[in-house]
Design a protein around this motif. Sequence first.
Motif, PDB file in Angstrom:
ATOM      1  N   SER A  34      59.552  13.928 -37.076  1.00 32.21           N
ATOM      2  CA  SER A  34      60.180  12.760 -37.748  1.00 32.21           C
ATOM      3  C   SER A  34      61.218  12.114 -37.164  1.00 32.21           C
ATOM      4  CB  SER A  34      60.460  12.872 -39.181  1.00 32.21           C
ATOM      5  OG  SER A  34      59.790  13.766 -39.936  1.00 32.21           O
ATOM      6  N   PHE A  35      61.371  10.762 -37.223  1.00 36.07           N
ATOM      7  CA  PHE A  35      62.331  10.076 -36.734  1.00 36.07           C
ATOM      8  C   PHE A  35      62.771   9.259 -38.062  1.00 36.07           C
ATOM      9  CE2 PHE A  35      63.438   6.637 -33.158  1.00 36.07           C
ATOM     10  CZ  PHE A  35      64.820   6.552 -33.707  1.00 36.07           C
ATOM     11  N   CYS A  36      63.708   9.685 -38.386  1.00 37.54           N
ATOM     12  CA  CYS A  36      64.320   8.824 -39.827  1.00 37.54           C
ATOM     13  C   CYS A  36      65.481   8.025 -39.650  1.00 37.54           C
ATOM     14  CB  CYS A  36      64.824   9.924 -40.848  1.00 37.54           C
ATOM     15  SG  CYS A  36      65.461   9.289 -42.014  1.00 37.54           S
ATOM     16  N   ALA A  37      65.599   6.766 -39.767  1.00 37.48           N
ATOM     17  CA  ALA A  37      66.373   5.868 -39.717  1.00 37.48           C
ATOM     18  C   ALA A  37      67.382   5.840 -41.078  1.00 37.48           C
ATOM     19  CB  ALA A  37      66.021   4.245 -39.266  1.00 37.48           C
ATOM     20  N   LEU A  38      68.594   5.683 -41.022  1.00 39.84           N
ATOM     21  CA  LEU A  38      69.502   5.937 -42.171  1.00 39.84           C
ATOM     22  C   LEU A  38      70.264   4.470 -42.365  1.00 39.84           C
ATOM     23  CD1 LEU A  38      70.934   7.629 -44.260  1.00 39.84           C
ATOM     24  CD2 LEU A  38      72.145   8.599 -42.121  1.00 39.84           C
ATOM     25  N   LEU A  39      70.027   3.822 -43.081  1.00 40.43           N
ATOM     26  CA  LEU A  39      70.647   2.419 -43.195  1.00 40.43           C
ATOM     27  C   LEU A  39      71.425   2.285 -44.217  1.00 40.43           C
ATOM     28  CD1 LEU A  39      67.392   1.827 -41.990  1.00 40.43           C
ATOM     29  CD2 LEU A  39      68.488  -0.406 -41.728  1.00 40.43           C
ATOM     30  N   GLY A  40      72.487   1.563 -44.497  1.00 38.39           N
ATOM     31  CA  GLY A  40      73.449   1.205 -45.490  1.00 38.39           C
ATOM     32  C   GLY A  40      74.645   0.403 -45.094  1.00 38.39           C
ATOM     33  N   ALA A  41      75.423  -0.166 -46.280  1.00 34.68           N
ATOM     34  CA  ALA A  41      76.387  -0.726 -45.729  1.00 34.68           C
ATOM     35  C   ALA A  41      77.649  -0.121 -45.041  1.00 34.68           C
ATOM     36  CB  ALA A  41      76.990  -1.756 -46.894  1.00 34.68           C
ATOM     37  N   ASN A  42      78.556  -0.711 -44.737  1.00 34.34           N
ATOM     38  CA  ASN A  42      79.926   0.149 -44.347  1.00 34.34           C
ATOM     39  C   ASN A  42      80.488   0.733 -45.329  1.00 34.34           C
ATOM     40  OD1 ASN A  42      80.818  -2.797 -42.333  1.00 34.34           O
ATOM     41  ND2 ASN A  42      80.100  -0.701 -41.406  1.00 34.34           N
ATOM     42  N   GLY A  43      80.799   2.106 -45.335  1.00 35.84           N
ATOM     43  CA  GLY A  43      81.471   2.945 -46.145  1.00 35.84           C
ATOM     44  C   GLY A  43      80.443   3.557 -47.174  1.00 35.84           C
ATOM     45  N   VAL A  44      79.029   3.330 -46.980  1.00 34.31           N
ATOM     46  CA  VAL A  44      78.087   3.830 -47.992  1.00 34.31           C
ATOM     47  C   VAL A  44      77.877   5.428 -48.025  1.00 34.31           C
ATOM     48  CG1 VAL A  44      75.847   3.297 -46.941  1.00 34.31           C
ATOM     49  CG2 VAL A  44      76.355   2.768 -49.139  1.00 34.31           C
ATOM     50  N   GLY A  45      78.113   5.904 -46.838  1.00 35.22           N
ATOM     51  CA  GLY A  45      77.765   7.458 -46.848  1.00 35.22           C
ATOM     52  C   GLY A  45      76.910   8.023 -45.657  1.00 35.22           C
ATOM     53  N   LEU A 168      66.385   1.066 -24.266  1.00 36.91           N
ATOM     54  CA  LEU A 168      65.916   2.363 -23.555  1.00 36.91           C
ATOM     55  C   LEU A 168      66.298   3.615 -24.582  1.00 36.91           C
ATOM     56  CD1 LEU A 168      66.205   3.662 -20.480  1.00 36.91           C
ATOM     57  CD2 LEU A 168      68.467   3.836 -20.868  1.00 36.91           C
ATOM     58  N   ILE A 169      67.356   3.430 -25.286  1.00 42.73           N
ATOM     59  CA  ILE A 169      67.715   4.668 -26.104  1.00 42.73           C
ATOM     60  C   ILE A 169      66.672   4.693 -27.167  1.00 42.73           C
ATOM     61  CG2 ILE A 169      69.285   5.483 -27.889  1.00 42.73           C
ATOM     62  CD1 ILE A 169      70.104   5.838 -24.690  1.00 42.73           C
ATOM     63  N   LEU A 170      66.171   3.815 -27.967  1.00 42.56           N
ATOM     64  CA  LEU A 170      65.202   3.838 -28.899  1.00 42.56           C
ATOM     65  C   LEU A 170      63.944   4.310 -28.503  1.00 42.56           C
ATOM     66  CD1 LEU A 170      65.563   2.727 -31.995  1.00 42.56           C
ATOM     67  CD2 LEU A 170      67.613   2.274 -30.409  1.00 42.56           C
ATOM     68  N   ARG A 171      63.550   3.872 -27.230  1.00 45.85           N
ATOM     69  CA  ARG A 171      62.383   4.304 -26.638  1.00 45.85           C
ATOM     70  C   ARG A 171      62.309   5.824 -26.334  1.00 45.85           C
ATOM     71  NH1 ARG A 171      61.990  -0.795 -23.900  1.00 45.85           N
ATOM     72  NH2 ARG A 171      62.709   0.264 -21.975  1.00 45.85           N
ATOM     73  N   LEU A 172      63.588   6.094 -25.799  1.00 48.99           N
ATOM     74  CA  LEU A 172      63.572   7.699 -25.636  1.00 48.99           C
ATOM     75  C   LEU A 172      63.615   8.325 -26.642  1.00 48.99           C
ATOM     76  CD1 LEU A 172      64.476   9.656 -23.659  1.00 48.99           C
ATOM     77  CD2 LEU A 172      66.810   8.903 -23.628  1.00 48.99           C
ATOM     78  N   LEU A 173      64.052   7.919 -27.803  1.00 50.60           N
ATOM     79  CA  LEU A 173      64.187   8.584 -29.049  1.00 50.60           C
ATOM     80  C   LEU A 173      62.773   8.708 -29.642  1.00 50.60           C
ATOM     81  CD1 LEU A 173      67.610   7.491 -30.851  1.00 50.60           C
ATOM     82  CD2 LEU A 173      66.924   9.801 -30.003  1.00 50.60           C
ATOM     83  N   ARG A 174      62.160   7.765 -29.536  1.00 52.40           N
ATOM     84  CA  ARG A 174      60.621   7.734 -30.192  1.00 52.40           C
ATOM     85  C   ARG A 174      59.837   8.670 -29.413  1.00 52.40           C
ATOM     86  NH1 ARG A 174      58.460   7.353 -34.623  1.00 52.40           N
ATOM     87  NH2 ARG A 174      57.345   9.067 -33.509  1.00 52.40           N
ATOM     88  N   MET A 185      69.045   9.152 -37.513  1.00 56.48           N
ATOM     89  CA  MET A 185      69.932   8.231 -36.741  1.00 56.48           C
ATOM     90  C   MET A 185      70.346   7.179 -37.779  1.00 56.48           C
ATOM     91  SD  MET A 185      68.818   5.516 -33.880  1.00 56.48           S
ATOM     92  CE  MET A 185      67.972   4.426 -35.169  1.00 56.48           C
ATOM     93  N   SER A 186      71.771   6.957 -37.765  1.00 54.11           N
ATOM     94  CA  SER A 186      72.194   5.947 -38.537  1.00 54.11           C
ATOM     95  C   SER A 186      72.239   4.748 -37.733  1.00 54.11           C
ATOM     96  CB  SER A 186      73.546   6.258 -39.081  1.00 54.11           C
ATOM     97  OG  SER A 186      74.211   6.220 -38.086  1.00 54.11           O
ATOM     98  N   THR A 187      72.093   3.492 -38.312  1.00 53.94           N
ATOM     99  CA  THR A 187      72.005   2.203 -37.614  1.00 53.94           C
ATOM    100  C   THR A 187      72.238   1.097 -38.318  1.00 53.94           C
ATOM    101  OG1 THR A 187      70.712   0.914 -36.223  1.00 53.94           O
ATOM    102  CG2 THR A 187      69.415   1.910 -37.843  1.00 53.94           C
ATOM    103  N   HIS A 188      73.067   0.120 -38.003  1.00 50.80           N
ATOM    104  CA  HIS A 188      72.895  -1.195 -38.725  1.00 50.80           C
ATOM    105  C   HIS A 188      71.954  -2.255 -38.017  1.00 50.80           C
ATOM    106  CE1 HIS A 188      76.641   0.019 -41.005  1.00 50.80           C
ATOM    107  NE2 HIS A 188      77.057   0.198 -39.902  1.00 50.80           N
ATOM    108  N   SER A 189      70.896  -1.629 -37.458  1.00 47.96           N
ATOM    109  CA  SER A 189      69.784  -2.556 -36.950  1.00 47.96           C
ATOM    110  C   SER A 189      68.555  -2.245 -37.698  1.00 47.96           C
ATOM    111  CB  SER A 189      69.518  -2.491 -35.545  1.00 47.96           C
ATOM    112  OG  SER A 189      70.635  -2.703 -34.885  1.00 47.96           O
ATOM    113  N   PRO A 190      68.291  -2.896 -38.575  1.00 53.91           N
ATOM    114  CA  PRO A 190      67.044  -2.637 -39.426  1.00 53.91           C
ATOM    115  C   PRO A 190      65.731  -2.966 -38.500  1.00 53.91           C
ATOM    116  CG  PRO A 190      68.494  -4.352 -40.554  1.00 53.91           C
ATOM    117  CD  PRO A 190      69.006  -4.197 -39.341  1.00 53.91           C
ATOM    118  N   GLN A 191      65.698  -3.721 -37.372  1.00 51.12           N
ATOM    119  CA  GLN A 191      64.715  -3.797 -36.661  1.00 51.12           C
ATOM    120  C   GLN A 191      64.619  -2.703 -35.840  1.00 51.12           C
ATOM    121  OE1 GLN A 191      65.294  -6.783 -33.333  1.00 51.12           O
ATOM    122  NE2 GLN A 191      63.418  -6.232 -32.425  1.00 51.12           N
ATOM    123  N   HIS A 192      65.658  -1.800 -35.659  1.00 56.14           N
ATOM    124  CA  HIS A 192      65.250  -0.721 -34.961  1.00 56.14           C
ATOM    125  C   HIS A 192      64.582   0.335 -35.904  1.00 56.14           C
ATOM    126  CE1 HIS A 192      68.983  -1.164 -31.897  1.00 56.14           C
ATOM    127  NE2 HIS A 192      68.106  -2.021 -31.614  1.00 56.14           N
TER     128      HIS A 192
END
Length: 257
Positions: A34-45, A168-174, A185-192
């Motif tokens: 699995s490749f799980c993206a973790l999204l949320g505002a600053n300070g959310v956890g 590069l990094i996103l393709r590598l992780l995929r 992976m936590s990210t502030h890029s919903p597109q990722h």
Amino acid sequence: MVESINGLQLEGIGHAYADHPVLNALSLSLPQGSFCALLGANGVGKSTLLKILSGSLEPLRGRVEHNGKLGFVPQEVHPALPLTALEMVLLGRSGQIGLLRAPGKADYVAAEAALHRVEAEHLTRRAFASLSGGERQLVLMARALATDADILLLDEPSAAMDWHNQALILRLLRDLADNGMTIVMSTHSPQHALEFASHTLLLFGAGEHTFGTPDQVMTEDALSRLYRLPVRRVAMDELPHQGTAVPIFSDLKTQEY
Ligand SMILES: Nc1ncnc2c1ncn2[C@@H]1O[C@H](COP(=O)(O)OP(=O)(O)OP(=O)(O)O)[C@@H](O)[C@H]1O
């Protein structure tokens, strides 16, 4: 039974700092690969959850189960010693090297291969402390690759990177996930998340969360609530010029959602 778990399983994770609740009743199962993206505002956890997954923070409630070798890419590292980029990557081999043994030829080969994979060979002999933010993130990524981990945890790994290196990094992780590595992976890029992740965990604060595939959970409503902005999801082929690389997620001039 830990032996039966391939991937990562969270059961009833709850955490708070003093009386400030961060995570609550978080249960989910990530199959191997699995490749799980973790999204949320600053300070959310997000970092708190990654620390719990890495075992460096004990949650107040619940447990994490896995039976793989963990690799962790933190947001930043401040080494106590003056290390070169190559030496920083070699630290990722310390499990293999053992505490008292100097790195051997195989360790150097693995470290150099990891730097090559993130297109950072030119940084090999540079002092890690002298690198730019994005260069440091490439080296920390190489360090994680050199560990031969089964499960990779990454805290905003491409936040300081230019667009080429983000891709590069996103393709590598995929690619790593396609070959059986489990990734969070936590990210502030919903597109990722939309383009690369198989699963998404949205953290809304005060323990509220949703988990599912990006298409299921990353609705315009959920993203608008997550970022307190009116967010639109625009498919690449809806854009005026096909191949345009700048999807517009929101009208940033609009004040409040
Ligand atoms: N050791 C600590 N003691 C007290 N509060 C903490 C501690 N670590 C984190 N917090 C608080 O817990 C909340 C969650 O922090 P965390 O670092 O997990 O957020 P995050 O989602 O990773 O944020 P960001 O997107 O800004 O990196 C924040 O309000 C933070 O201030």
